[in-house]
Design a protein around this motif. Structure first.
Motif, PDB file in Angstrom:
ATOM      1  N   ALA A 153      -2.452   8.633   0.955  1.00  0.00           N
ATOM      2  CA  ALA A 153      -1.678   7.725   0.099  1.00  0.00           C
ATOM      3  C   ALA A 153      -0.533   8.453  -0.600  1.00  0.00           C
ATOM      4  CB  ALA A 153      -2.603   7.064  -0.917  1.00  0.00           C
ATOM      5  N   TRP A 154      -0.778   9.707  -1.000  1.00  0.00           N
ATOM      6  CA  TRP A 154       0.249  10.430  -1.747  1.00  0.00           C
ATOM      7  C   TRP A 154       1.460  10.784  -0.895  1.00  0.00           C
ATOM      8  CZ3 TRP A 154       1.582  15.160   0.149  1.00  0.00           C
ATOM      9  CH2 TRP A 154       0.645  15.889   0.873  1.00  0.00           C
ATOM     10  N   ALA A 155       1.318  10.732   0.433  1.00  0.00           N
ATOM     11  CA  ALA A 155       2.415  11.133   1.323  1.00  0.00           C
ATOM     12  C   ALA A 155       3.156   9.953   1.939  1.00  0.00           C
ATOM     13  CB  ALA A 155       1.881  12.029   2.441  1.00  0.00           C
ATOM     14  N   ARG A 156       2.715   8.728   1.727  1.00  0.00           N
ATOM     15  CA  ARG A 156       3.297   7.598   2.446  1.00  0.00           C
ATOM     16  C   ARG A 156       4.733   7.298   2.038  1.00  0.00           C
ATOM     17  NH1 ARG A 156      -2.181   4.261   1.762  1.00  0.00           N
ATOM     18  NH2 ARG A 156      -3.422   5.422   3.292  1.00  0.00           N
ATOM     19  N   GLY A 157       5.127   7.712   0.854  1.00  0.00           N
ATOM     20  CA  GLY A 157       6.515   7.538   0.446  1.00  0.00           C
ATOM     21  C   GLY A 157       7.251   8.858   0.303  1.00  0.00           C
ATOM     22  N   SER A 158       6.684   9.912   0.878  1.00  0.00           N
ATOM     23  CA  SER A 158       7.211  11.256   0.686  1.00  0.00           C
ATOM     24  C   SER A 158       8.233  11.649   1.744  1.00  0.00           C
ATOM     25  CB  SER A 158       6.060  12.279   0.711  1.00  0.00           C
ATOM     26  OG  SER A 158       5.223  12.119  -0.405  1.00  0.00           O
TER      27      SER A 158
END
Length: 462
Positions: A45-50
């Motif tokens: 989840a922490w990387a989905r907009g990264s």
């Protein structure tokens, strides 16, 4: 009580073990296995907009030190990147070294830090400072091979492939003469490598790994190694330098989009129409597990040093393709210097620092707009629905829509050097939009006349 064996006895034992492992047929490179019937590990989840930012520490600054990267973190934070990928940070082998400083990918000590870059504490300071600014740090891990003077070749000779004469060998089918190949059937090798990764996770707070030559290791090996790391750090991030669908069923969160990258180069060079992008994605949809994802990029350390800069490969098309990497489903990646129009190939085996301009070029703003839009708009998050919108000239125009609930982002690209006109009709476009780059309000109805000069583009947000 067990007595310690004399050193001479151990040396003799190692020689015997080495003699038992040569003359074994080299394994064939693993072929892609269609895996669309499976569900992918997925992107955390922490990387989905990264956005990933690859750092070549040696060339990043005049000093070539970790400390210079640490000092530059506020600029990277302002650029909008979220995941810092450090190219290999380990000591480099000296035996058969290429060039004066050698390749980062000829690792002499998996648990050491290259003194060229600084100390272990300097690396910890970098990771801690990055975390304090909300950034994640992944290390480049080289599990397929090591330098021939890595201590493992003496302490664990059974870990390695050998030729008919019992000699250590470079990876099969390569000219990588500065490294030697592991044998992934060797007992104990998986335990050793998993332990290496856990060392960096536990002792340095590393958030994940970009795995070099991931195609060279068998998928079951990857499945177990990543399982052990995630048992300690459940949201650990794994990026494969490979494009094998089966590796995303249980191991990798993300794979290189090699076919997509090459398709973009070919479109930019006029060797394919804009529809070449769809052809690359069709393969992904047909073969990758559901929820699988690709890293989308226009450059990298390999591309820059060996294939040429994005200006060499894409010419004036570098800008629309840079924007497109954020519109396509996947995770975009920026190679250090792209944001300031780095227009030369960086040397790979010697010092060749990036010359950072004093004035901020327009390309920096381009990336800042797109990283912010990706981070804040769920329509651009990894896994959000993507569809191409048809025009009356699909060979020239590429129009892509991403959506998440009521949120929509549309990119309109002329992917040729010629000025062009066409019509686009889609009832879903009706309404008020905002141009991401100019802030202009745009009213659209279902019929949209397109008129763009060569290599121009627009990104509209609703």
């Amino acid at each position: 009580m067990i007595r310690r064996r004399p050193a001479l006895f151990l040396a003799g034992l190692h020689a015997v073990l080495a003699s038992l492992v040569f003359a074994v047929a080299a394994p064939e490179r693993e072929k892609p296995i269609p895996s669309a019937m499976h569900t992918a590990v997925g992107v955390p989840a922490w990387a989905r907009g990264s956005t990933i930012y690859e750092i070549n520490v040696r060339q990043y600054s005049d000093s070539g030190k970790f400390a210079a990267v640490t000092a530059d973190l506020p600029r990277l934070k302002a650029l909008g990147v979220d995941i810092l990928w450090l190219m290999p940070i380990h000591p480099i082998g000296e035996l058969h070294r290429k060039g004066p400083l050698g390749s980062y990918y000829a690792v002499k000590d998996y648990q050491g830090v290259n003194p060229e870059f600084g100390t272990e504490q300097d690396l910890r300071d970098l990771v801690n400072a990055a975390h304090a600014q909300g950034l994640r740090v992944i290390l480049d891990w080289v599990p397929n091979h090591v330098s021939p003077d890595n201590a493992l070749t003496k302490t664990h000779p059974e870990f390695f492939w050998r030729d008919e004469q019992g000699n250590l060998t470079p990876p099969h089918g390569t000219d990588w003469t500065d490294v030697v190949q592991f044998d992934f059937n060797a007992p104990g090798l998986l335990d050793y490598q998993a332990g290496v990764l856990l060392h960096w996770v536990k002792n340095f707070g590393i958030d994940g790994f970009r795995c070099d030559v991931a195609w060279g290791l068998p998928t079951p090996f990857w499945n177990e190694v990543t399982r052990r790391v995630r048992a300690v750090k459940p949201d650990a991030f794994f990026l494969a330098e490979a494009e094998l669908p089966q590796q995303q069923v249980a191991a990798f969160n993300l794979s290189y989009g090699f076919d997509l990258h090459h398709a973009m180069n070919q479109v930019a060079q006029g060797k394919k129409s804009a529809s070449g992008i769809d052809e690359a994605y069709a393969k992904i949809r047909a073969t990758f597990p559901r929820g699988g994802a690709l890293m989308v990029f226009t450059s990298s350390h390999d591309e820059n040093s060996w294939a040429g800069t994005e200006f060499d490969r894409m010419g004036a098309g570098y800008a629309p393709f840079a924007v497109l990497t954020f519109l396509l489903d996947g995770v975009p990646m920026i190679y250090n210097g792209q944001e300031v129009n780095l227009d030369r190939r960086l040397e790979f085996f010697s010092r060749d620092p990036i010359v950072w301009p004093k004035e901020t070029p327009p390309t920096t703003k381009l990336y800042q707009v797109m990283t912010k839009l990706r981070r804040e708009n769920p329509a651009l998050h990894t896994g959000a629905p993507m569809r191409r919108l048809d025009t009356t000239d699909n060979a020239t125009f590429y129009v892509v829509e991403r959506s998440a609930g009521a949120k929509k982002v549309v990119g309109i690209f002329n992917l040729t050097a010629k000025d062009a006109k066409a019509d686009l009709y889609d009832a879903g476009l009706t309404g008020r939009w905002t141009d991401a780059f100019t802030g202009e309000t745009v009213e659209l109805n279902g019929l949209v006349p397109l008129d763009l000069k060569g290599w121009r583009y627009r990104v509209l947000v609703q």
